[in-house]
Design a protein around this motif. Structure first.
Motif, PDB file in Angstrom:
ATOM      1  N   SER A  30      -6.845  17.006 -22.470  1.00  0.00           N
ATOM      2  CA  SER A  30      -7.499  16.596 -23.265  1.00  0.00           C
ATOM      3  C   SER A  30      -6.132  17.024 -24.883  1.00  0.00           C
ATOM      4  O   SER A  30      -5.720  16.210 -26.107  1.00  0.00           O
ATOM      5  CB  SER A  30      -8.416  17.454 -24.588  1.00  0.00           C
ATOM      6  OG  SER A  30      -8.113  18.948 -24.193  1.00  0.00           O
ATOM      7  N   ASN A  31      -5.880  18.453 -24.363  1.00  0.00           N
ATOM      8  CA  ASN A  31      -4.297  18.577 -25.346  1.00  0.00           C
ATOM      9  C   ASN A  31      -3.037  17.416 -25.352  1.00  0.00           C
ATOM     10  O   ASN A  31      -2.225  16.696 -26.325  1.00  0.00           O
ATOM     11  CB  ASN A  31      -3.870  20.191 -25.030  1.00  0.00           C
ATOM     12  CG  ASN A  31      -2.540  20.102 -25.631  1.00  0.00           C
ATOM     13  OD1 ASN A  31      -1.637  20.413 -25.471  1.00  0.00           O
ATOM     14  ND2 ASN A  31      -2.822  20.418 -26.818  1.00  0.00           N
ATOM     15  N   LEU A  32      -3.170  17.270 -23.569  1.00  0.00           N
ATOM     16  CA  LEU A  32      -2.406  16.161 -23.766  1.00  0.00           C
ATOM     17  C   LEU A  32      -1.906  14.572 -24.773  1.00  0.00           C
ATOM     18  O   LEU A  32      -1.250  13.964 -24.725  1.00  0.00           O
ATOM     19  CB  LEU A  32      -1.815  16.283 -22.261  1.00  0.00           C
ATOM     20  CG  LEU A  32      -0.819  16.857 -20.865  1.00  0.00           C
ATOM     21  CD1 LEU A  32      -0.922  18.047 -21.367  1.00  0.00           C
ATOM     22  CD2 LEU A  32      -0.461  16.171 -20.002  1.00  0.00           C
ATOM     23  N   THR A  33      -3.856  14.270 -23.608  1.00  0.00           N
ATOM     24  CA  THR A  33      -3.633  13.318 -24.760  1.00  0.00           C
ATOM     25  C   THR A  33      -3.655  12.841 -26.317  1.00  0.00           C
ATOM     26  O   THR A  33      -2.836  11.603 -26.945  1.00  0.00           O
ATOM     27  CB  THR A  33      -5.713  12.515 -24.756  1.00  0.00           C
ATOM     28  OG1 THR A  33      -5.775  12.629 -23.079  1.00  0.00           O
ATOM     29  CG2 THR A  33      -5.159  11.202 -25.339  1.00  0.00           C
ATOM     30  N   THR A  34      -4.064  14.160 -26.794  1.00  0.00           N
ATOM     31  CA  THR A  34      -3.698  14.216 -27.986  1.00  0.00           C
ATOM     32  C   THR A  34      -2.298  14.198 -28.532  1.00  0.00           C
ATOM     33  O   THR A  34      -1.869  13.542 -29.422  1.00  0.00           O
ATOM     34  CB  THR A  34      -4.658  15.769 -29.193  1.00  0.00           C
ATOM     35  OG1 THR A  34      -5.899  15.684 -28.398  1.00  0.00           O
ATOM     36  CG2 THR A  34      -4.499  15.693 -30.261  1.00  0.00           C
TER      37      THR A  34
END
Length: 283
Positions: A30-34
């Motif tokens: 989720s951190n990468l997506t953001t």
């Protein structure tokens, strides 16, 4: 935009997957997506095309990847300069197959001994592939048939190769393309500069080769010529290094086509400490 975002972007570009990239950079997906969405918003372009749970680089993404790799490489280089350490890190080189086989083995051995902290890798292939690799940032430098006139590249001539026509042992004398008009030839893919040189030699005599058989190695070409199946063009240094070279006849090209220079090329704005160390040893 920050370095962490660039590292994440490179990981996603390499793996084509958020989850795989997250494992590579030790972050949650989720951190990468953001962070990737933030980077795209900051740049004002879509860096990826999302297809069937996979991420493919968009045209803008391909362009940005080359810059991203260079930025991170410069940061690593700056850290090494400040710390005073000897050159270290990756150095990806490309080379013509003949150059890799005959000209540079001793050079590479000396380089590895002198700079043990530099992790050198070598890819071989036609000049066209190697030049693309340098321009795209996949290769730091490459040995190619030159010179290459491109505004983003610079380089230096390092070897002179005598090109020779290789024919079956009992072949009649070959003085021009007219003597072998329509003959089958063995060569690398269409983006090989040596192949284009061979075809231009035919053209100079208003002749044409017959079928062009694309091969993956000089050893395969030589085997076909020995069997009497056609002709090949290769550097004399490469031919003389191979078993079976005594089983063929060789014929020189005219003086204006007889010699070709091999160049080491790199991007004008991407000469790292690792590459500088390699060039200094080459000189």
């Amino acid at each position: 935009m920050d370095l962490t975002q660039l590292e994440m972007f490179n990981a996603v570009a390499e793996t084509g997957s958020i989850s795989a990239a997250a494992q590579q950079v030790h972050r949650v997906p989720s951190n990468l997506t953001t962070r990737i969405k933030q980077l795209e918003a900051d740049l004002g372009v879509a860096l990826f095309i999302r297809e069937n749970q996979r991420l493919k680089l968009s045209p803008s993404g391909h362009s940005f990847l080359a810059y991203s790799k260079r930025i991170l490489a410069l940061v690593d280089e700056a850290r090494m300069v400040v710390s005073g350490d000897e050159p270290q890190g990756p150095l990806a080189l490309g080379s013509l197959e003949s150059t890799a086989a005959v000209r540079i083995p001793g050079l590479l051995a000396s380089f590895n001994q002198r700079y043990p902290k530099i992790h050198l890798s070598l890819a071989t292939g036609p000049s066209g592939d190697q030049i693309d690799g340098v321009l795209e940032g996949r290769l730091s430098a490459a040995f190619v048939d030159g010179p290459v006139l491109h505004p983003s590249l610079e380089g230096v001539a390092v070897y002179r190769e005598e090109m020779t026509i290789v024919a079956p042992a009992d072949h009649a004398p070959i003085h021009s393309g007219a003597d072998v008009n329509g003959a089958s030839i063995y060569a690398f893919r269409a983006n090989c500069s040596y192949r284009r040189h061979f075809e231009s030699w035919f053209h100079d005599s208003q002749a044409m080769p017959g079928k062009i058989h694309e091969m993956e190695s000089y050893h395969g070409m030589l085997a076909c010529v020995i069997a009497g199946a056609g002709l090949a063009l290769m550097p004399r240094s490469m031919l003389e290094s191979m078993p079976g070279s005594h089983q063929v006849s060789t014929w020189p090209l005219p003086e204006d086509k007889r010699y070709l220079d091999t160049w080491l090329l790199w991007r004008r704005d991407a000469k790292t400490r690792q590459l500088e160390a390699f060039i200094s040893l080459l000189e």
